[in-house]
Design an enzyme around this catalytic site. Structure first.
Site, PDB file in Angstrom:
ATOM      1  N   CYS A  53      13.646 -28.205 -80.774  1.00  0.00           N
ATOM      2  CA  CYS A  53      14.328 -29.503 -80.906  1.00  0.00           C
ATOM      3  C   CYS A  53      15.820 -29.272 -80.640  1.00  0.00           C
ATOM      4  O   CYS A  53      16.194 -28.275 -80.027  1.00  0.00           O
ATOM      5  CB  CYS A  53      14.061 -30.138 -82.269  1.00  0.00           C
ATOM      6  N   ASN A 105      17.281 -27.351 -84.540  1.00  0.00           N
ATOM      7  CA  ASN A 105      16.385 -26.399 -85.228  1.00  0.00           C
ATOM      8  C   ASN A 105      16.551 -26.454 -86.743  1.00  0.00           C
ATOM      9  O   ASN A 105      16.425 -25.434 -87.438  1.00  0.00           O
ATOM     10  CB  ASN A 105      16.595 -24.968 -84.694  1.00  0.00           C
ATOM     11  N   CYS A 125      15.466 -29.778 -88.332  1.00  0.00           N
ATOM     12  CA  CYS A 125      14.561 -30.856 -88.781  1.00  0.00           C
ATOM     13  C   CYS A 125      13.194 -30.768 -88.101  1.00  0.00           C
ATOM     14  O   CYS A 125      12.217 -30.319 -88.691  1.00  0.00           O
ATOM     15  CB  CYS A 125      15.172 -32.234 -88.524  1.00  0.00           C
ATOM     16  N   ARG A 126      13.115 -31.192 -86.841  1.00  0.00           N
ATOM     17  CA  ARG A 126      11.800 -31.342 -86.216  1.00  0.00           C
ATOM     18  C   ARG A 126      11.109 -30.023 -85.890  1.00  0.00           C
ATOM     19  O   ARG A 126       9.923 -29.851 -86.217  1.00  0.00           O
ATOM     20  CB  ARG A 126      11.934 -32.193 -84.940  1.00  0.00           C
ATOM     21  N   SER A 127      11.813 -29.105 -85.218  1.00  0.00           N
ATOM     22  CA  SER A 127      11.092 -27.880 -84.798  1.00  0.00           C
ATOM     23  C   SER A 127      10.726 -26.957 -85.959  1.00  0.00           C
ATOM     24  O   SER A 127       9.631 -26.384 -85.935  1.00  0.00           O
ATOM     25  CB  SER A 127      11.829 -27.147 -83.670  1.00  0.00           C
ATOM     26  N   ASP A 178      14.465 -38.168 -83.609  1.00  0.00           N
ATOM     27  CA  ASP A 178      15.402 -37.351 -84.378  1.00  0.00           C
ATOM     28  C   ASP A 178      15.666 -38.035 -85.732  1.00  0.00           C
ATOM     29  O   ASP A 178      16.195 -39.135 -85.770  1.00  0.00           O
ATOM     30  CB  ASP A 178      16.705 -37.254 -83.558  1.00  0.00           C
TER      31      ASP A 178
END
Ligand code: 4NP
Length: 164
Positions: free
Chosen positions: A10, A13, A15-17, A127
């Site tokens: 993401c 690095n 939150c999402r990934s 995001d």
């Protein structure tokens, strides 16, 4: 045995990934398939290198029995395209940065993670950084679906055994 190496990517690095890394790692453990995989995550940008995942991501994941506290942010490096078998982007911006940076011979490794959840009809994991709690739940819901689809695809391709 050669492991299947998976890198989730993401922007930050945090939150999402890392959420994808935690969710997919748990799924693989739950299916007793840990030996088949090496799983990591990284960001296209360096803002949060060395940082633990966002506390809101950690709290939302923990509610689903996923502990992200040991993860630390890092930026994608050129060697990742050679090292990993799958480089899975969370949104258009990540994808375009990755595909542009990726050497020609590895470009097929770079894909959208949500393409493994076609039922969502969506390629963007939104995001959640500047939004509220709902965004973090939505990220988890989407990532859980794509993780299940990704594992199923690998099983159907015969790269790993099928489990119940
Ligand atoms: P991520 O979220 O890409 O899912 O880790 C973000 C984290 C930080 C920022 C943007 C997105 N930021 O601009 O600092």
């Amino acid at each position: 045995m050669e492991k299947i190496k998976v890198l989730f990517v993401c922007l930050g690095n945090i939150c999402r990934s890392p959420t994808a890394e935690g969710v997919f790692t748990k799924l693989v453990k739950d299916h007793d398939l840990e030996a088949y995989f090496s799983i990591d995550s990284a960001g296209t940008h360096a803002y949060h290198v060395g940082k633990e995942p966002d506390l809101r991501s950690q709290a939302a994941a923990l509610e689903r029995d996923i502990d992200l506290s040991g993860l630390r942010g890092r930026q994608v490096i050129n060697g990742d395209f050679e090292d990993f078998d799958f480089v899975l982007a969370m949104d258009d911006e990540n994808y375009s940065i990755l595909i542009n940076a990726c050497p020609e011979q590895y470009k097929t490794k770079v894909n959208y993670f949500l393409d493994y959840a076609p039922q969502l009809n969506e390629r963007q994991v939104p995001d959640p950084y500047y939004g509220g709690q709902y965004g973090f739940e939505r990220v988890l819901d989407m990532i859980e679906q794509a993780s299940a689809g990704f594992l199923k695809t690998l099983q159907e391709s015969g790269r790993i055994k099928s489990t119940g």
